[in-house]
Design a protein around this motif. Sequence first.
Motif, PDB file in Angstrom:
ATOM      1  N   TYR A   6       0.969  -1.150   0.020  1.00  0.00           N
ATOM      2  CA  TYR A   6       0.037  -0.097  -0.076  1.00  0.00           C
ATOM      3  C   TYR A   6       0.819   1.219  -0.120  1.00  0.00           C
ATOM      4  O   TYR A   6       0.714   2.130  -0.766  1.00  0.00           O
ATOM      5  CB  TYR A   6      -0.995  -0.002   1.341  1.00  0.00           C
ATOM      6  N   ARG A  33      -3.211  16.423  -5.286  1.00  0.00           N
ATOM      7  CA  ARG A  33      -4.116  16.647  -4.165  1.00  0.00           C
ATOM      8  C   ARG A  33      -4.191  17.696  -3.681  1.00  0.00           C
ATOM      9  O   ARG A  33      -5.145  18.322  -3.209  1.00  0.00           O
ATOM     10  CB  ARG A  33      -3.602  15.506  -3.014  1.00  0.00           C
ATOM     11  N   ASN A  74      -2.064   5.669  -7.359  1.00  0.00           N
ATOM     12  CA  ASN A  74      -3.518   5.986  -7.337  1.00  0.00           C
ATOM     13  C   ASN A  74      -3.747   5.578  -5.898  1.00  0.00           C
ATOM     14  O   ASN A  74      -4.030   4.673  -5.352  1.00  0.00           O
ATOM     15  CB  ASN A  74      -4.396   5.237  -8.305  1.00  0.00           C
ATOM     16  N   ARG A  75      -4.058   6.856  -5.026  1.00  0.00           N
ATOM     17  CA  ARG A  75      -4.358   6.614  -3.500  1.00  0.00           C
ATOM     18  C   ARG A  75      -5.746   5.878  -3.379  1.00  0.00           C
ATOM     19  O   ARG A  75      -5.716   4.920  -2.380  1.00  0.00           O
ATOM     20  CB  ARG A  75      -4.317   7.737  -2.911  1.00  0.00           C
ATOM     21  N   SER A  76      -6.710   6.070  -4.236  1.00  0.00           N
ATOM     22  CA  SER A  76      -7.902   5.429  -3.997  1.00  0.00           C
ATOM     23  C   SER A  76      -7.712   3.788  -4.308  1.00  0.00           C
ATOM     24  O   SER A  76      -8.427   3.118  -3.361  1.00  0.00           O
ATOM     25  CB  SER A  76      -8.891   5.934  -4.693  1.00  0.00           C
ATOM     26  N   VAL A  77      -7.410   3.536  -5.386  1.00  0.00           N
ATOM     27  CA  VAL A  77      -7.158   2.082  -5.674  1.00  0.00           C
ATOM     28  C   VAL A  77      -6.280   1.397  -4.869  1.00  0.00           C
ATOM     29  O   VAL A  77      -6.467   0.197  -4.474  1.00  0.00           O
ATOM     30  CB  VAL A  77      -6.842   1.943  -7.365  1.00  0.00           C
ATOM     31  N   LEU A 129      -5.847   2.280  -1.846  1.00  0.00           N
ATOM     32  CA  LEU A 129      -6.510   2.109  -0.519  1.00  0.00           C
ATOM     33  C   LEU A 129      -7.506   0.879  -0.532  1.00  0.00           C
ATOM     34  O   LEU A 129      -7.662   0.087   0.345  1.00  0.00           O
ATOM     35  CB  LEU A 129      -7.319   3.062  -0.128  1.00  0.00           C
ATOM     36  N   LEU A 130      -8.310   0.737  -1.844  1.00  0.00           N
ATOM     37  CA  LEU A 130      -9.126  -0.423  -2.032  1.00  0.00           C
ATOM     38  C   LEU A 130      -8.389  -1.707  -2.023  1.00  0.00           C
ATOM     39  O   LEU A 130      -8.909  -2.694  -1.593  1.00  0.00           O
ATOM     40  CB  LEU A 130      -9.833  -0.143  -3.235  1.00  0.00           C
ATOM     41  N   LYS A 140       0.754   3.668  -3.333  1.00  0.00           N
ATOM     42  CA  LYS A 140      -0.133   4.838  -2.975  1.00  0.00           C
ATOM     43  C   LYS A 140       0.044   5.772  -3.984  1.00  0.00           C
ATOM     44  O   LYS A 140      -0.796   6.485  -4.353  1.00  0.00           O
ATOM     45  CB  LYS A 140       0.139   5.134  -1.463  1.00  0.00           C
TER      46      LYS A 140
END
Length: 248
Positions: free
Chosen positions: A81, A241, A88-91, A93-94, A85
Motif C-alpha cells: 500500500y 491532491r 492511485n491513492r484510492s485504488v 487503499l481499496l 499509494k
Amino acid sequence: MMQRITESSPRLKARMAGVFQLLEAVTAASGEVIILDRLVVAGNAAATAANILGHERLFWLGFSSSLIGVGFHIAWALLIYELLKPVNRSVSLLAAFVILVGCAIQALACLLYLAPLPILQGGSSLSAFTPEQLQALALMFLKLNAYAFNIDLVFFGLWCVLTGYLIFRSTFLPRVLGVLLAISGLGFVTYLYPPLAYHLFFPYIAVASALGEIPLELWLIVMGVNVERWKEQASTAGERRSQRAMHS
C-alpha cells in the motif's frame, strides 16, 4: 510499525515487501497445504483423527505456520500500500482493504484448523458424543477450514487484479509484472466456484500464479523500485491532491 514503514525508503519498502511475500507463501503453503495433505484422509474421519492424534506436534506446526503467515501477509499488505499509494491513492487503499479482509478470513481459517485437536482430545464437555461423532465433527471443521481458505484466495485474487493495475500504471516497476499479477489474480477469483477452480488448478491456475507472483517477489527483493521515478510520481500525486484541495 506504520510510522517505520512510512519513513522507510521506497527501495527498502519494496525489498521488505518481497521478503514478506515470500515468507507468507512458504508459511501458508506449509501449514494449509503440505502438512494438512499429510494428515487429512479425504472422506475418512477415523484415519484423519488417528493421523492428527498420532502426529500432534506436526499438527501444531501446521497451525503455527499458518498463523505466522497471517502476520507476514498483513505486513506485506501495508508495505505494498505504501509503495503503490503514489500511483492511485484510492485504488491502493481499496486493494489494502480487500487484502486485509482476506487476512481476517485467513485468521479464521487458522481457528478452524486448530478446532479438531481439542475435539478429538475430548473432555467432559464432549462426553455426550461417541468417538465416531467426534471424528466426524473434527473432519467437518477441517472442511470448513478449506472453505475459508478458498474464500481467502478469492480476496487475494481481487487484490492481485487491483495491484496488477497499479503496477501497470506505475512508472517505477515493469508493467509486465502488473499484467502477470492481474492474470494470476483472475485465476484465484475462480475460487468463487471451487469445483471450477479445482478443475483448472493444474496447470492453468498454478502456472498463472507462478508466473505472476514469483517474478514480482524476485524483482522486489533483488531490484526494488526505481527510486527517482517513484519520487517523481509521488510528487506529481501530491501536487494533484493540493490542486484538488484548493479548488474544493
